[in-house]
Design an enzyme around this catalytic site. Sequence first.
Site, mmCIF file in Angstrom:
data_model
loop_
_atom_site.group_PDB
_atom_site.id
_atom_site.type_symbol
_atom_site.label_atom_id
_atom_site.label_comp_id
_atom_site.label_asym_id
_atom_site.label_seq_id
_atom_site.Cartn_x
_atom_site.Cartn_y
_atom_site.Cartn_z
ATOM 1 N N ARG A 101 0.815 -1.214 0.000
ATOM 2 C CA ARG A 101 0.000 0.000 0.000
ATOM 3 C C ARG A 101 0.849 1.264 0.000
ATOM 4 O O ARG A 101 0.543 2.241 -0.694
ATOM 5 C CB ARG A 101 -0.950 -0.018 1.209
ATOM 6 C CG ARG A 101 -1.879 1.172 1.317
ATOM 7 C CD ARG A 101 -2.481 1.626 0.003
ATOM 8 N NE ARG A 101 -3.055 0.543 -0.792
ATOM 9 C CZ ARG A 101 -3.289 0.611 -2.088
ATOM 10 N NH1 ARG A 101 -2.962 1.710 -2.771
ATOM 11 N NH2 ARG A 101 -3.817 -0.398 -2.742
ATOM 12 N N LYS A 136 1.562 24.979 -4.347
ATOM 13 C CA LYS A 136 0.355 24.336 -3.828
ATOM 14 C C LYS A 136 0.551 22.825 -3.854
ATOM 15 O O LYS A 136 -0.045 22.101 -4.645
ATOM 16 C CB LYS A 136 -0.857 24.755 -4.653
ATOM 17 C CG LYS A 136 -1.174 26.240 -4.528
ATOM 18 C CD LYS A 136 -2.336 26.647 -5.406
ATOM 19 C CE LYS A 136 -2.619 28.142 -5.298
ATOM 20 N NZ LYS A 136 -3.708 28.580 -6.192
ATOM 21 N N LYS A 168 3.109 39.112 -4.551
ATOM 22 C CA LYS A 168 1.720 38.831 -4.901
ATOM 23 C C LYS A 168 0.822 39.999 -4.509
ATOM 24 O O LYS A 168 1.289 40.998 -3.955
ATOM 25 C CB LYS A 168 1.283 37.519 -4.244
ATOM 26 C CG LYS A 168 2.102 36.315 -4.747
ATOM 27 C CD LYS A 168 1.702 35.036 -4.039
ATOM 28 C CE LYS A 168 0.321 34.564 -4.426
ATOM 29 N NZ LYS A 168 0.242 34.154 -5.844
ATOM 30 N N GLU A 198 3.287 39.486 -9.385
ATOM 31 C CA GLU A 198 1.951 39.127 -9.850
ATOM 32 C C GLU A 198 1.152 40.391 -10.119
ATOM 33 O O GLU A 198 1.117 41.306 -9.292
ATOM 34 C CB GLU A 198 1.246 38.285 -8.792
ATOM 35 C CG GLU A 198 -0.194 37.930 -9.135
ATOM 36 C CD GLU A 198 -0.909 37.254 -7.986
ATOM 37 O OE1 GLU A 198 -0.931 36.016 -7.973
ATOM 38 O OE2 GLU A 198 -1.425 37.962 -7.090
ATOM 39 N N ASP A 219 -2.241 37.059 -13.686
ATOM 40 C CA ASP A 219 -3.193 36.219 -12.968
ATOM 41 C C ASP A 219 -4.629 36.446 -13.439
ATOM 42 O O ASP A 219 -5.118 37.579 -13.471
ATOM 43 C CB ASP A 219 -3.102 36.505 -11.469
ATOM 44 C CG ASP A 219 -3.883 35.500 -10.637
ATOM 45 O OD1 ASP A 219 -3.822 34.299 -10.949
ATOM 46 O OD2 ASP A 219 -4.557 35.923 -9.681
#
Length: 281
Positions: A101, A136, A168, A198, A219
């Site tokens: 597994r 992410k 950002k 960004e 973006d």
Amino acid sequence: MRHLPTVLIEPLVRDALREDLGRAGDVTTDWVVPADRVATAELVARDPGVVAGTDLVVLAFGLLDARVTVDVERPDGTAVAPGDRVATVSGPARALLTAERVALNFLGHLSGVATATTQIARAIDGTGTRVCCTRKTTPGLRTVEKHAVVAGGGVNHRFGLDDAVLIKDNHVALAGGVGAAVARVREAAGHLVPIEVEVDTLDQLRELLTTPVDAVLLDNMTPAQLAEAVALVDGRMVTEASGRLTAETAPAVAASGVDLVSAGWLTHSAPVLDIGLDLKV
């Protein structure tokens, strides 16, 4: 395709085995399978896709029992069809069942990441645009998930918060504007630290162009807006597009002329590639 350094992935595999074995080990296998029984099993693809994670498979079986041998027939980056054998595993039968597994969890997940990346890479093939991942990632699995992206034909974005600057929207808001944020970074960053900013609008991009940086992240722009942005940049910065990217939407985005398209779901939500262990008895 390069192998993953053992020093990086061994702790991941050890932790996964420890989690699965718990306090008493694999009581089912230990009570059912004789200790001296040996066996051979095949890892077989159930669906079409691209393989990634074979180094972790080798470690999962080998750490449990050094007598197990793993013959990888389709290494990372290899395309497979249903029924294709990825690897053959031989050795003590208990080890084969107990490590199964953990080995398949890594292999299925990372092959799913590679497969999803390949789907976008193929969709934009010939445009000159490349697909890349983001931060992410699953906590603790960033290194191997980014490896899987490369196996699928993609490229890596920054690995963490320390290897590149990415200003950002929230940074811009707190700094008081794009120009102010870039100025503060330039005061602090060394000459070898790349800087990306960004932007959400073409007006922000025009402000940024007064002091160009290494890359700009465009973006959630439409393909038409992206094409205008690429024209405004005119080769002065690397252009990256992000936002709701799929294999279906990627061709229109790439047609705008951006250098990169990025997608967080490649690492956090890619479907697992179904690969099973078939015991040969």
